[in-house]
Motif scaffolding. Structure first.
Motif, PDB file in Angstrom:
ATOM      1  N   THR A  36       0.830  -1.207   0.000  1.00  0.00           N
ATOM      2  CA  THR A  36       0.000   0.000   0.000  1.00  0.00           C
ATOM      3  C   THR A  36       0.865   1.258   0.000  1.00  0.00           C
ATOM      4  O   THR A  36       0.597   2.219  -0.736  1.00  0.00           O
ATOM      5  N   ALA A  65      -4.192 -11.161  -3.930  1.00  0.00           N
ATOM      6  CA  ALA A  65      -5.641 -10.967  -3.846  1.00  0.00           C
ATOM      7  C   ALA A  65      -5.976  -9.939  -2.775  1.00  0.00           C
ATOM      8  O   ALA A  65      -6.786  -9.025  -2.999  1.00  0.00           O
ATOM      9  N   ALA A  66      -5.339 -10.081  -1.601  1.00  0.00           N
ATOM     10  CA  ALA A  66      -5.592  -9.116  -0.531  1.00  0.00           C
ATOM     11  C   ALA A  66      -5.102  -7.723  -0.931  1.00  0.00           C
ATOM     12  O   ALA A  66      -5.802  -6.722  -0.719  1.00  0.00           O
ATOM     13  N   SER A  68      -4.798  -6.486  -3.854  1.00  0.00           N
ATOM     14  CA  SER A  68      -5.597  -5.903  -4.937  1.00  0.00           C
ATOM     15  C   SER A  68      -6.783  -5.119  -4.404  1.00  0.00           C
ATOM     16  O   SER A  68      -7.278  -4.201  -5.071  1.00  0.00           O
ATOM     17  N   GLN A  69      -7.236  -5.459  -3.188  1.00  0.00           N
ATOM     18  CA  GLN A  69      -8.378  -4.772  -2.601  1.00  0.00           C
ATOM     19  C   GLN A  69      -7.966  -3.561  -1.773  1.00  0.00           C
ATOM     20  O   GLN A  69      -8.826  -2.798  -1.318  1.00  0.00           O
ATOM     21  N   ARG A  70      -6.660  -3.379  -1.584  1.00  0.00           N
ATOM     22  CA  ARG A  70      -6.159  -2.209  -0.847  1.00  0.00           C
ATOM     23  C   ARG A  70      -5.495  -1.197  -1.770  1.00  0.00           C
ATOM     24  O   ARG A  70      -5.111  -0.121  -1.320  1.00  0.00           O
ATOM     25  N   SER A  72      -5.163   0.395  -6.098  1.00  0.00           N
ATOM     26  CA  SER A  72      -5.973   0.595  -7.302  1.00  0.00           C
ATOM     27  C   SER A  72      -5.150   0.687  -8.577  1.00  0.00           C
ATOM     28  O   SER A  72      -5.710   0.589  -9.672  1.00  0.00           O
ATOM     29  N   LEU A 101      -9.923  -9.416 -10.224  1.00  0.00           N
ATOM     30  CA  LEU A 101     -10.144  -8.611  -9.019  1.00  0.00           C
ATOM     31  C   LEU A 101      -9.294  -7.340  -9.027  1.00  0.00           C
ATOM     32  O   LEU A 101      -9.719  -6.294  -8.540  1.00  0.00           O
ATOM     33  N   SER A 102      -8.097  -7.436  -9.584  1.00  0.00           N
ATOM     34  CA  SER A 102      -7.162  -6.311  -9.556  1.00  0.00           C
ATOM     35  C   SER A 102      -7.359  -5.351 -10.718  1.00  0.00           C
ATOM     36  O   SER A 102      -6.706  -4.300 -10.763  1.00  0.00           O
TER      37      SER A 102
END
Length: 340
Positions: A36, A65-66, A68-70, A72, A101-102
């Protein structure tokens, strides 16, 4: 190519994601926080090592995967997934899922060969087939066929209320074009022949060369890749070295960084083993000093992007200082500009 006065196309770094085996949660969280922070600093990419039966990232796809959700924007890569421990069919499903997902930011780097320490756990990994497993480059081709959406089943249709396709689901268009392969000269030529990308690292072999100079050999490997790639103008090559800027480091950090590099220097003096394995020295210094070293480095001169490797055994504050200096000090000296 990044020679003096020419911009470095992409800047990234590679992390091992170490953690305490008795309490892995904080270390895994630290890895996600590093990713991040890298996006906030403007890096183009973060790459994850893949280690098995060690306190490091054993499932880089799950970490991506994790992450990709934090995030952009930042690209998420692996350097590298050893395919000897993977089923290409299942890995393709996981990679495609995370790529979607990303938003299409995954860069799967892979390698082949007999897994490290294989004899000690082969019956746990492959109870009935450990003596029959094929660890050749065919495993990469299987993965590529799956990612490209080629048929993997001889059935396509509906059974009752369930619909079946003959290719891996989900399918993520373009993901196969973002596969990377790491290795020496012959691997570089093979990767070029497949039209995939090429990862270099801080280790080379002297096979096929008369040189014992790391930078020269790395440059030769990249030249061989580009000479054999059908589209060299768009082919991606990433250079991996341990590069530690000290611009904002404390005196204690600088001392420890130099001790770390000095403790690993003897292995760089001459090739080792039957294949002539040669290690690169680690680079420690101010960004001005490091930029001078890199612009004179034959491998760096030929690469289109970098994934500088973070050392294995440093502390969280050390990694924060290093990646901040990479983005804010060294990157601009290499002609790179952070992304918004």
């Amino acid at each position: 190519m990044p020679r003096r006065g020419e911009p470095l196309r992409k800047l990234g770094f590679l992390t091992i994601g170490r953690f305490d085996a008795d309490d892995p949660g904080p270390g895994i969280e630290e890895t996600l926080e590093v990713i991040t922070r890298a996006e906030h600093l403007g890096f183009d990419s973060v790459w994850l090592r893949d280690r098995h039966l060690q306190p490091g990232i054993s499932s880089p796809v799950a970490i991506m995967a994790a992450a990709s959700q934090r995030t952009s924007r930042i690209e998420l890569g692996t350097a590298v997934i050893p395919l000897g421990l993977e089923n290409p069919f299942r890995l393709a499903e996981d990679l495609a899922t995370v790529d979607i997902l990303s938003g299409g930011r995954i860069n799967p780097g892979v390698s082949v060969g007999t897994p490290m320490m294989y004899d000690h756990y082969k019956t746990a990994l492959y109870p009935d087939t450990h003596a029959l497993e094929d660890f050749s480059k065919e495993r990469v081709l299987r993965l590529l066929r799956c990612l490209r959406g080629e048929p993997v089943s001889d059935f396509e249709g509906t059974v009752g209320i369930e619909q079946f396709t003959n290719r891996i689901q989900p399918h993520s268009p373009g993901l196969a074009d973002r596969v990377w392969y790491g290795g020496g000269r012959e691997s570089a030529i093979w990767a070029a022949g497949q039209g995939i990308n090429y990862l270099t690292s801080s280790v080379v072999t002297t096979e096929g060369t008369e040189s014992h100079d790391f930078a020269t050999i790395q440059g030769e490997h990249i030249d061989a890749f580009l000479a054999n790639h059908p589209h060299p103008e768009s082919a991606r090559v990433s250079q991996g070295l341990v590069v530690i800027p000290t611009d904002s480091a404390t005196d204690d950090q600088i001392r420890r960084y130099r001790e770390y590099a000095a403790g690993r220097f003897d292995r760089t003096r001459s090739p080792q083993g039957a294949r002539g394995i040669l290690f690169s020295p680690d680079f420690v210094g101010t960004s001005d000093e490091l930029a001078d070293h890199l612009f004179d480095h034959a491998g760096f001169q030929r690469a289109t992007e970098t994934a500088f490797a973070l050392p294995f055994s440093f502390e969280e504050d050390d990694y924060r200082q290093i990646i901040t200096d990479l983005a804010e000090k060294l990157g601009p000296r290499l002609g790179w500009q952070p992304k918004d």
